[in-house]
Write an enzyme that holds these catalytic residues in place. Structure first.
Site, PDB file in Angstrom:
ATOM      1  N   ARG A   1     -21.643  13.808  51.507  1.00  0.00           N
ATOM      2  CA  ARG A   1     -22.675  14.084  50.503  1.00  0.00           C
ATOM      3  C   ARG A   1     -23.224  12.759  49.992  1.00  0.00           C
ATOM      4  NH1 ARG A   1     -22.799  18.344  52.394  1.00  0.00           N
ATOM      5  NH2 ARG A   1     -22.471  20.395  51.455  1.00  0.00           N
ATOM      6  N   GLU A  49     -31.853  13.970  48.885  1.00  0.00           N
ATOM      7  CA  GLU A  49     -32.353  14.681  50.061  1.00  0.00           C
ATOM      8  C   GLU A  49     -33.007  16.018  49.737  1.00  0.00           C
ATOM      9  OE1 GLU A  49     -28.575  14.719  52.183  1.00  0.00           O
ATOM     10  OE2 GLU A  49     -28.608  16.893  52.128  1.00  0.00           O
TER      11      GLU A  49
HETATM   12  P1  NAD Z   1     -12.141  20.114  53.205  1.00  0.00           P
HETATM   13  O1  NAD Z   1     -12.147  20.838  51.911  1.00  0.00           O
HETATM   14  O2  NAD Z   1     -11.426  20.727  54.376  1.00  0.00           O
HETATM   15  O3  NAD Z   1     -11.529  18.645  52.999  1.00  0.00           O
HETATM   16  C1  NAD Z   1     -11.884  17.800  51.949  1.00  0.00           C
HETATM   17  C2  NAD Z   1     -10.713  16.841  51.708  1.00  0.00           C
HETATM   18  O4  NAD Z   1     -11.151  15.881  50.741  1.00  0.00           O
HETATM   19  C3  NAD Z   1      -9.466  17.531  51.143  1.00  0.00           C
HETATM   20  O5  NAD Z   1      -8.324  17.160  51.908  1.00  0.00           O
HETATM   21  C4  NAD Z   1      -9.365  16.996  49.716  1.00  0.00           C
HETATM   22  O6  NAD Z   1      -8.029  16.860  49.251  1.00  0.00           O
HETATM   23  C5  NAD Z   1     -10.045  15.630  49.878  1.00  0.00           C
HETATM   24  N1  NAD Z   1     -10.532  15.071  48.620  1.00  0.00           N
HETATM   25  C6  NAD Z   1     -10.891  15.698  47.475  1.00  0.00           C
HETATM   26  N2  NAD Z   1     -11.274  14.799  46.548  1.00  0.00           N
HETATM   27  C7  NAD Z   1     -11.141  13.565  47.110  1.00  0.00           C
HETATM   28  C8  NAD Z   1     -11.371  12.244  46.650  1.00  0.00           C
HETATM   29  N3  NAD Z   1     -11.816  11.996  45.422  1.00  0.00           N
HETATM   30  N4  NAD Z   1     -11.123  11.228  47.515  1.00  0.00           N
HETATM   31  C9  NAD Z   1     -10.655  11.469  48.765  1.00  0.00           C
HETATM   32  N5  NAD Z   1     -10.422  12.699  49.261  1.00  0.00           N
HETATM   33  C10 NAD Z   1     -10.670  13.743  48.440  1.00  0.00           C
HETATM   34  O7  NAD Z   1     -13.674  19.834  53.547  1.00  0.00           O
HETATM   35  P2  NAD Z   1     -14.321  19.542  54.985  1.00  0.00           P
HETATM   36  O8  NAD Z   1     -14.639  20.843  55.644  1.00  0.00           O
HETATM   37  O9  NAD Z   1     -13.497  18.555  55.726  1.00  0.00           O
HETATM   38  O10 NAD Z   1     -15.712  18.894  54.548  1.00  0.00           O
HETATM   39  C11 NAD Z   1     -15.768  17.617  53.932  1.00  0.00           C
HETATM   40  C12 NAD Z   1     -17.162  17.409  53.365  1.00  0.00           C
HETATM   41  O11 NAD Z   1     -18.096  17.313  54.462  1.00  0.00           O
HETATM   42  C13 NAD Z   1     -17.678  18.608  52.553  1.00  0.00           C
HETATM   43  O12 NAD Z   1     -17.295  18.527  51.216  1.00  0.00           O
HETATM   44  C14 NAD Z   1     -19.163  18.508  52.711  1.00  0.00           C
HETATM   45  O13 NAD Z   1     -19.661  17.765  51.616  1.00  0.00           O
HETATM   46  C15 NAD Z   1     -19.367  17.699  53.990  1.00  0.00           C
HETATM   47  N6  NAD Z   1     -20.054  18.440  55.047  1.00  0.00           N
HETATM   48  C16 NAD Z   1     -21.171  17.882  55.593  1.00  0.00           C
HETATM   49  C17 NAD Z   1     -21.840  18.534  56.619  1.00  0.00           C
HETATM   50  C18 NAD Z   1     -23.059  17.932  57.272  1.00  0.00           C
HETATM   51  O14 NAD Z   1     -23.850  18.659  57.885  1.00  0.00           O
HETATM   52  N7  NAD Z   1     -23.264  16.632  57.196  1.00  0.00           N
HETATM   53  C19 NAD Z   1     -21.367  19.774  57.072  1.00  0.00           C
HETATM   54  C20 NAD Z   1     -20.216  20.303  56.502  1.00  0.00           C
HETATM   55  C21 NAD Z   1     -19.567  19.631  55.489  1.00  0.00           C
END
Ligand code: NAD
Length: 319
Positions: free
Chosen positions: A232, A261
């Site tokens: 994000r 965005e």
């Molecule tokens: P997820 O919930 O499986 O994993 C997120 C991880 O981040 C968890 O393990 C959590 O403990 C950790 N976390 C929480 N706060 C944190 C912090 N302050 N510092 C470090 N780690 C922290 O999520 P995911 O499915 O792996 O997705 C991750 C991110 O990717 C989503 O939140 C979303 O913003 C982004 N995303 C982007 C796209 C894209 O098209 N670019 C698509 C899907 C998701």
């Protein structure tokens, strides 16, 4: 599929699931904001995406309009004021685990394009220029990569990086025991920043993670490091990144997401924003690669998003 359904302006029904009435959809080609929320008058649920704005004001209007459920077609939910939704008794569903490999592969695409300068090379070759000067890359093998956030996407990135022979360092407030058993090393944020040639972000945008990449975290990174963000935009303070690109402290930046965005996607003024100081300056650096939030955009991921969103809506309809 839901995607097909949503790209049609006609109202339509989705086949009946056992014990659950058919669901009718209407597609509105607008961003959901406080201004457009009244379009939802008379509907039970609204199905939205990453750049729709579900702040308190929008939620109050949706509540008045009769909306009882918000079905997000994405994993992140930073665009929803969850506390207000709860207060208004509006339930929220999301698609937490559609093809994490899809976003992980896009992350690697950014890394591999930047480290071999493929985007520059392609533009040159198209013009008949086969010179190699300025295209000197670096080998990913044996480099240390810091992965921030070891959820579904972070884990997929780690597995791919291991295949490239990288040393992986991770940070997550909730370390994953299984990954630890597989030998993945967790460390503090400070130690991750100071040891990583490449830092890649895979955590959600929260109050704690807002501008996680700022002047002081960048200062810890080795000179010439690469920063990748497919999570994000708000995780990064763009101004600090620009200063670090200018000074050469950051060597490469790959972004699939950008803080403003939603304005770029929906505004009539997207050209003004592209001209805006920060975005424009980011694009002027040859070692910056920006894609327009396409990390999720594969046939396979869209199909999973549609299936899971429909299941979520059926669950809500059957409630
Ligand atoms: P997820 O919930 O499986 O994993 C997120 C991880 O981040 C968890 O393990 C959590 O403990 C950790 N976390 C929480 N706060 C944190 C912090 N302050 N510092 C470090 N780690 C922290 O999520 P995911 O499915 O792996 O997705 C991750 C991110 O990717 C989503 O939140 C979303 O913003 C982004 N995303 C982007 C796209 C894209 O098209 N670019 C698509 C899907 C998701």
């Amino acid at each position: 599929s839901l995607e097909k359904a949503l790209s049609s302006e006609k109202a339509l029904s989705v086949e009946k699931a056992e014990g659950i009435p058919p669901i009718s959809f209407t597609y509105f080609p607008h961003q959901l904001t406080a201004e457009t929320a009244l379009l939802c008058q008379g509907y039970d649920a609204v199905c939205v995406f990453v750049n729709d704005e579900l702040n308190a004001k929008t939620l109050y209007i949706l509540h008045e309009a009769g909306i009882k459920h918000i079905a997000l077609r994405c994993a992140g939910f930073n665009n929803v004021d969850i506390a207000t939704a709860h207060e208004l008794n509006i339930s929220v569903s999301r698609v937490p685990a559609y093809s994490p490999e899809t976003v992980a592969e896009h992350t690697l695409a950014l890394i591999l394009t930047l480290n071999r300068k493929t985007h520059k090379a392609y533009n040159r070759v198209k013009e008949g220029n086969f010179e190699l000067s300025g295209l000197l890359g670096f080998t990913l093998h044996n480099k240390t990569v810091g992965v921030i956030g070891t959820g579904r996407i972070g884990q997929s990135v780690i597995r791919i990086l291991k295949g490239f022979g990288c040393n992986v360092l991770c940070y997550d407030p909730y370390p994953n025991e299984q990954l630890k058993q597989e030998g993945v090393v967790y460390t503090s944020l400070e130690s991750l920043f100071s040891q990583s040639h490449i830092v890649t972000l895979h955590c959600p945008l929260t109050e704690q993670s807002y501008h996680l990449i700022n002047e002081s975290s960048i200062a810890l990174m080795p000179k010439g490091a690469m920063l990748i963000n497919t999570s994000r935009g708000g995780l990064i303070d763009d101004k600090s990144v620009i200063n670090a690109l200018k000074s050469g402290h950051l060597g490469y930046v790959g972004l699939d997401v950008y803080e403003r965005e939603s304005e770029l996607f929906f505004s009539d003024h997207s050209q003004d924003i592209i001209q805006d100081d920060v975005f424009q300056r980011l694009l002027t650096f040859p070692n910056v690669l920006v894609t327009g939030h396409q990390g999720f955009f594969t046939k396979e991921a869209l199909s999973e998003i549609a299936t899971i969103t429909l299941d979520n809506l059926r669950f809500f309809a059957g409630d």
